[in-house]
Design an enzyme around this catalytic site. Sequence first.
Site, PDB file in Angstrom:
ATOM      1  N   HIS A  30       0.488  -1.573  -0.026  1.00  0.00           N
ATOM      2  CA  HIS A  30      -0.207   0.506  -0.131  1.00  0.00           C
ATOM      3  C   HIS A  30       1.120   1.359   0.033  1.00  0.00           C
ATOM      4  CE1 HIS A  30       1.146  -0.120   3.935  1.00  0.00           C
ATOM      5  NE2 HIS A  30       0.239   1.193   4.370  1.00  0.00           N
TER       6      HIS A  30
HETATM    7  C1  UD1 Z   1      -2.567   6.116   4.837  1.00  0.00           C
HETATM    8  C2  UD1 Z   1      -1.086   6.320   5.452  1.00  0.00           C
HETATM    9  C3  UD1 Z   1       0.593   5.441   5.617  1.00  0.00           C
HETATM   10  C4  UD1 Z   1      -0.401   3.719   6.537  1.00  0.00           C
HETATM   11  C5  UD1 Z   1      -1.856   3.606   5.636  1.00  0.00           C
HETATM   12  C6  UD1 Z   1      -2.349   2.298   6.549  1.00  0.00           C
HETATM   13  C7  UD1 Z   1      -1.159   8.969   5.237  1.00  0.00           C
HETATM   14  C8  UD1 Z   1       0.039   9.878   4.314  1.00  0.00           C
HETATM   15  N1  UD1 Z   1      -0.843   7.309   4.997  1.00  0.00           N
HETATM   16  O1  UD1 Z   1      -1.805   5.473   3.927  1.00  0.00           O
HETATM   17  O2  UD1 Z   1       1.116   6.007   6.212  1.00  0.00           O
HETATM   18  O3  UD1 Z   1       0.493   2.658   6.221  1.00  0.00           O
HETATM   19  O4  UD1 Z   1      -2.462   4.386   6.017  1.00  0.00           O
HETATM   20  O5  UD1 Z   1      -2.630   1.721   6.338  1.00  0.00           O
HETATM   21  O6  UD1 Z   1      -1.509   9.469   6.346  1.00  0.00           O
HETATM   22  N2  UD1 Z   1      -9.557   5.128   0.829  1.00  0.00           N
HETATM   23  C9  UD1 Z   1     -10.643   4.758   0.610  1.00  0.00           C
HETATM   24  N3  UD1 Z   1     -10.931   3.318   1.517  1.00  0.00           N
HETATM   25  C10 UD1 Z   1     -10.216   3.711   2.845  1.00  0.00           C
HETATM   26  C11 UD1 Z   1     -10.087   4.816   3.338  1.00  0.00           C
HETATM   27  C12 UD1 Z   1      -8.961   5.182   2.232  1.00  0.00           C
HETATM   28  O7  UD1 Z   1     -11.549   3.719  -0.472  1.00  0.00           O
HETATM   29  O8  UD1 Z   1     -10.703   3.300   4.024  1.00  0.00           O
HETATM   30  C13 UD1 Z   1      -8.879   5.200  -0.398  1.00  0.00           C
HETATM   31  C14 UD1 Z   1      -9.220   6.666  -0.565  1.00  0.00           C
HETATM   32  O9  UD1 Z   1      -8.898   6.528  -2.574  1.00  0.00           O
HETATM   33  C15 UD1 Z   1      -7.081   7.216  -0.385  1.00  0.00           C
HETATM   34  C16 UD1 Z   1      -6.459   6.461  -0.941  1.00  0.00           C
HETATM   35  O10 UD1 Z   1      -7.265   5.023  -0.334  1.00  0.00           O
HETATM   36  O11 UD1 Z   1      -7.670   8.377  -1.578  1.00  0.00           O
HETATM   37  C17 UD1 Z   1      -5.118   7.114   0.234  1.00  0.00           C
HETATM   38  O12 UD1 Z   1      -5.620   6.523   1.852  1.00  0.00           O
HETATM   39  P1  UD1 Z   1      -4.891   7.068   2.255  1.00  0.00           P
HETATM   40  O13 UD1 Z   1      -6.087   7.409   4.490  1.00  0.00           O
HETATM   41  O14 UD1 Z   1      -4.671   8.518   2.421  1.00  0.00           O
HETATM   42  O15 UD1 Z   1      -3.561   7.096   2.692  1.00  0.00           O
HETATM   43  P2  UD1 Z   1      -3.287   5.176   2.908  1.00  0.00           P
HETATM   44  O16 UD1 Z   1      -2.568   5.023   1.219  1.00  0.00           O
HETATM   45  O17 UD1 Z   1      -4.380   5.022   3.545  1.00  0.00           O
HETATM   46  N1  UDP Z   2      -3.395  -5.600   8.675  1.00  0.00           N
HETATM   47  C1  UDP Z   2      -4.722  -5.968   9.306  1.00  0.00           C
HETATM   48  N2  UDP Z   2      -5.646  -5.818   8.058  1.00  0.00           N
HETATM   49  C2  UDP Z   2      -5.219  -5.890   6.570  1.00  0.00           C
HETATM   50  C3  UDP Z   2      -4.078  -5.857   6.677  1.00  0.00           C
HETATM   51  C4  UDP Z   2      -3.516  -5.552   7.680  1.00  0.00           C
HETATM   52  O1  UDP Z   2      -5.751  -5.852  10.481  1.00  0.00           O
HETATM   53  O2  UDP Z   2      -5.671  -6.291   5.783  1.00  0.00           O
HETATM   54  C5  UDP Z   2      -2.898  -5.372   9.736  1.00  0.00           C
HETATM   55  C6  UDP Z   2      -1.681  -5.916  10.061  1.00  0.00           C
HETATM   56  O3  UDP Z   2      -1.967  -7.238  11.097  1.00  0.00           O
HETATM   57  C7  UDP Z   2      -1.145  -5.206  11.467  1.00  0.00           C
HETATM   58  C8  UDP Z   2      -1.698  -3.400  10.730  1.00  0.00           C
HETATM   59  O4  UDP Z   2      -2.737  -3.882  10.089  1.00  0.00           O
HETATM   60  O5  UDP Z   2      -1.050  -4.687  12.881  1.00  0.00           O
HETATM   61  C9  UDP Z   2      -0.831  -2.580   9.279  1.00  0.00           C
HETATM   62  O6  UDP Z   2      -1.178  -1.519   9.295  1.00  0.00           O
HETATM   63  P1  UDP Z   2      -0.977  -1.540   7.638  1.00  0.00           P
HETATM   64  O7  UDP Z   2      -0.692  -2.263   6.957  1.00  0.00           O
HETATM   65  O8  UDP Z   2      -2.432  -0.235   7.111  1.00  0.00           O
HETATM   66  O9  UDP Z   2      -0.416   0.415   7.957  1.00  0.00           O
HETATM   67  P2  UDP Z   2       1.884   0.542   8.195  1.00  0.00           P
HETATM   68  O10 UDP Z   2       1.849  -0.516   9.530  1.00  0.00           O
HETATM   69  O11 UDP Z   2       2.797   0.631   7.519  1.00  0.00           O
HETATM   70  O12 UDP Z   2       1.410   2.233   8.783  1.00  0.00           O
END
Ligand code: UD1
Ligand code: UDP
Length: 376
Positions: free
Chosen positions: A220
């Site tokens: 991601h």
């Molecule tokens: C965010 C964090 C990242 C973290 C990740 C965990 C920032 C800059 N990034 O990244 O550090 O590792 O969360 O998972 O804060 N979207 C949906 N549904 C949702 C959420 C997101 O469709 O419930 C889609 C939207 O199109 C959105 C994109 O995902 O624009 C990115 O979501 P965003 O929360 O901006 O960043 P993440 O990539 O999720």
């Molecule tokens: N995780 C989860 N379901 C998923 C993918 C990840 O519960 O489908 C959990 C994972 O076990 C860990 C956390 O989400 O505890 C990690 O989050 P993510 O990878 O979104 O973000 P990051 O750690 O890179 O910020």
Amino acid sequence: MKIVTIVGARPQFIKAEAVSRAIRECNEKKDRIHEILVHTGQHYDYPMDKVFFEELELPRPDYHLGVGSGSHGRQTGIMLERIEAVLQKERPQVVVVYGDTNSTLAGALAAAKLRIPIAHVEAGLRSYKPAMPEEINRLLTDHVSTLLFSPTDQAVRNLVKEGIRNGTTRIVKNVGDVMYDSILYYSTVAEKESRILHDLNLFDPQSAFRNPQYYLATLHRAENTDDPNRLKSIFRALNKIGEKTPVILPLHPRTKKMMKVHRLLFTFKNVKFIRPVSYLNMLLLEKHAKAILTDSGGVQKEAYWFGVPCVTLREETEWVETVRGGWNVLAGASVKRIVKAVSQTKGRRRCLKGNKIFGEGKAGQKIVRILTRHFG
Ligand code: UD1
Ligand code: UDP
């Protein structure tokens, strides 16, 4: 003592749960801490959000700010405005923020401008890659925080290099990793309650012990999803690995969106895409995988704690401890490197008993003890 906790993205629900649980334990002895939970709404799809509130022992948010998705500036800006209003109303003694997302930075900035002390959980992590959005968020948050709760000695050393050290104006402590608290608490629950291995039919009927035989992947990070060449290359590698052994990939919404944009959905037949899974299901999938391929910070650590080999789909990692000894291998986005790294993981599982690099699973309790000593 009144504290405001800010969460918004998936990993923050898991991190905040460990501290919330420690607060409740503390309150059972003596009612001392009033925690107010603020959810920014950064993540909002059911499997990215509500499922964690249903499954984990997390209180319901007192405030849901409904910010949703947007560009970095817009998303962070709206959060800042709405968090400020909550803090002005609640006037807590401390604001607790987690990790390095936009919700973290917005919470920290709102508190800093109102001169409310900030406690940063997971302080001191660095990739030294300035273009990474998370690096900007964590760097700025650390520099405005008063209490810096680091998960490792390395993280404390990173802070010292930037002039942030334990002293009269700041508390800087290695308390261990809150995610380790969570995995210890929930992995036996997951064994009992999760049906995911059966539901996905991941048992090998040939195996005498019916051991699951699959690789688990997650992807991601913006540096991978937003660069079509890296994205395609990683999926080519996963598809190749999937020719022999199933590759299960709970698909993050960001990755799904970018795969649609680049017309990559339905292209990689050997990768089994599923919806993001709940925490208990994820723990079980991780624990029984032959190896894990990921660009997630949390998942790299969970692979390490389960003793499952990890191939990290990045060029660097903040979790340098997991790379020492070769248990986590950095393979970037190259098909050749990823396939080779996976082939070298065969049979490499291990037991991590006695390893205290990320603490002893009591980070939540340590954080609560320091908070009560400081503000109670
Ligand atoms: C965010 C964090 C990242 C973290 C990740 C965990 C920032 C800059 N990034 O990244 O550090 O590792 O969360 O998972 O804060 N979207 C949906 N549904 C949702 C959420 C997101 O469709 O419930 C889609 C939207 O199109 C959105 C994109 O995902 O624009 C990115 O979501 P965003 O929360 O901006 O960043 P993440 O990539 O999720
Ligand atoms: N995780 C989860 N379901 C998923 C993918 C990840 O519960 O489908 C959990 C994972 O076990 C860990 C956390 O989400 O505890 C990690 O989050 P993510 O990878 O979104 O973000 P990051 O750690 O890179 O910020």
